[in-house]
Design a protein around this motif. Sequence first.
Motif, PDB file in Angstrom:
ATOM      1  N   GLN A 170       0.854  -1.212   0.128  1.00 29.73           N
ATOM      2  CA  GLN A 170       0.066   0.056  -0.094  1.00 29.73           C
ATOM      3  C   GLN A 170       0.642   1.197  -0.090  1.00 29.73           C
ATOM      4  OE1 GLN A 170      -3.542  -0.691   0.135  1.00 29.73           O
ATOM      5  NE2 GLN A 170      -3.390   1.509  -0.784  1.00 29.73           N
ATOM      6  N   ALA A 171       1.941   1.280   0.889  1.00 28.62           N
ATOM      7  CA  ALA A 171       2.769   2.466   0.853  1.00 28.62           C
ATOM      8  C   ALA A 171       3.455   2.650  -0.439  1.00 28.62           C
ATOM      9  CB  ALA A 171       3.841   2.164   1.992  1.00 28.62           C
ATOM     10  N   PHE A 172       3.803   1.569  -1.372  1.00 30.89           N
ATOM     11  CA  PHE A 172       4.572   1.626  -2.420  1.00 30.89           C
ATOM     12  C   PHE A 172       3.367   2.314  -3.474  1.00 30.89           C
ATOM     13  CE2 PHE A 172       5.662   0.264  -6.693  1.00 30.89           C
ATOM     14  CZ  PHE A 172       7.127   0.655  -6.915  1.00 30.89           C
ATOM     15  N   HIS A 173       2.182   1.661  -3.526  1.00 33.32           N
ATOM     16  CA  HIS A 173       1.198   1.860  -4.339  1.00 33.32           C
ATOM     17  C   HIS A 173       0.783   3.565  -4.391  1.00 33.32           C
ATOM     18  CE1 HIS A 173      -3.199   2.865  -4.508  1.00 33.32           C
ATOM     19  NE2 HIS A 173      -3.311   1.814  -5.634  1.00 33.32           N
ATOM     20  N   ASP A 174       0.812   3.895  -3.049  1.00 31.70           N
ATOM     21  CA  ASP A 174       0.512   5.367  -2.804  1.00 31.70           C
ATOM     22  C   ASP A 174       1.649   6.293  -3.164  1.00 31.70           C
ATOM     23  OD1 ASP A 174      -1.752   4.438  -1.661  1.00 31.70           O
ATOM     24  OD2 ASP A 174      -1.168   4.904   0.374  1.00 31.70           O
TER      25      ASP A 174
END
Length: 267
Positions: A170-174
């Motif tokens: 999720q952190a990478f996605h964002d």
Amino acid sequence: MAKNSTKGRAPAGTKGRTAANARQAKIQAAQRSSSGGANKIVVATVVVVVAIVAVVGGVIWMETSKKDAITGGGNALPAGVSALGDGYPAYQDVTPVDGAPTLEIYEDFQCPACKSYEDQLGSTVEDLAEQGKVRLVYHVKNFLDDNLGNTWSTQAGNAAFCAADAGKFQAFHDQAYANQPTEGDGFTDDQLAGFAEAAGITGSALDTWQECYDAGKYVDYVNSVEESSAKDGVTGTPTLRLNGETLDLGQVGTPEQLTAAIEDATA
């Protein structure tokens, strides 16, 4: 009167023939010696070439074996995914509330409309998922690679799932959406690595991420999601499906509208 005598002398012409024969013998010996040297050079050259081929072949085999060990021969799946083509369940450490609906999001990391959606509704979706009010599933597509003539949707998807191995999907996605390049420019390898670091992947975990990314561990998975979603009728991004029903983005375009739709779908 002196008399001519042939005693002790070679017959006439013999001396010349003997000298000629000697020269011929030397020439033949030299040829044999030269031929033998050439043969040795040829043999030595062949041995060196074979050795080089063996070394190169060994390096290629080792690299291929290493890649296969990482990618599972092209069948690698992110944690929580049962089969090629299936979506990726986010927030797997969260226990959903009873009756929580499933929200499926179909996105392409190069899609400007997806960035607009993420900017407007992404945090709302993540908050609901963190609270267990919705089961969030991402379908990371790559159809824009063909449209834009590059491979960055696939590469970004692969990078995101490599980040998932470190628990940082999720952190990478964002990070990827927050820093999405101008349409057509694409990402770069260095940018994607920077997103991994910004997502909190460091040290040996970052080395592992890099190996995963370089090997293209999840490239086949991303391709399979694109193929599967296209067969399921998803022709554009972003597409949102709530419990299998496609949402009209015009009717869930605000955090309040989306939250209400999810509450209505809760059993």
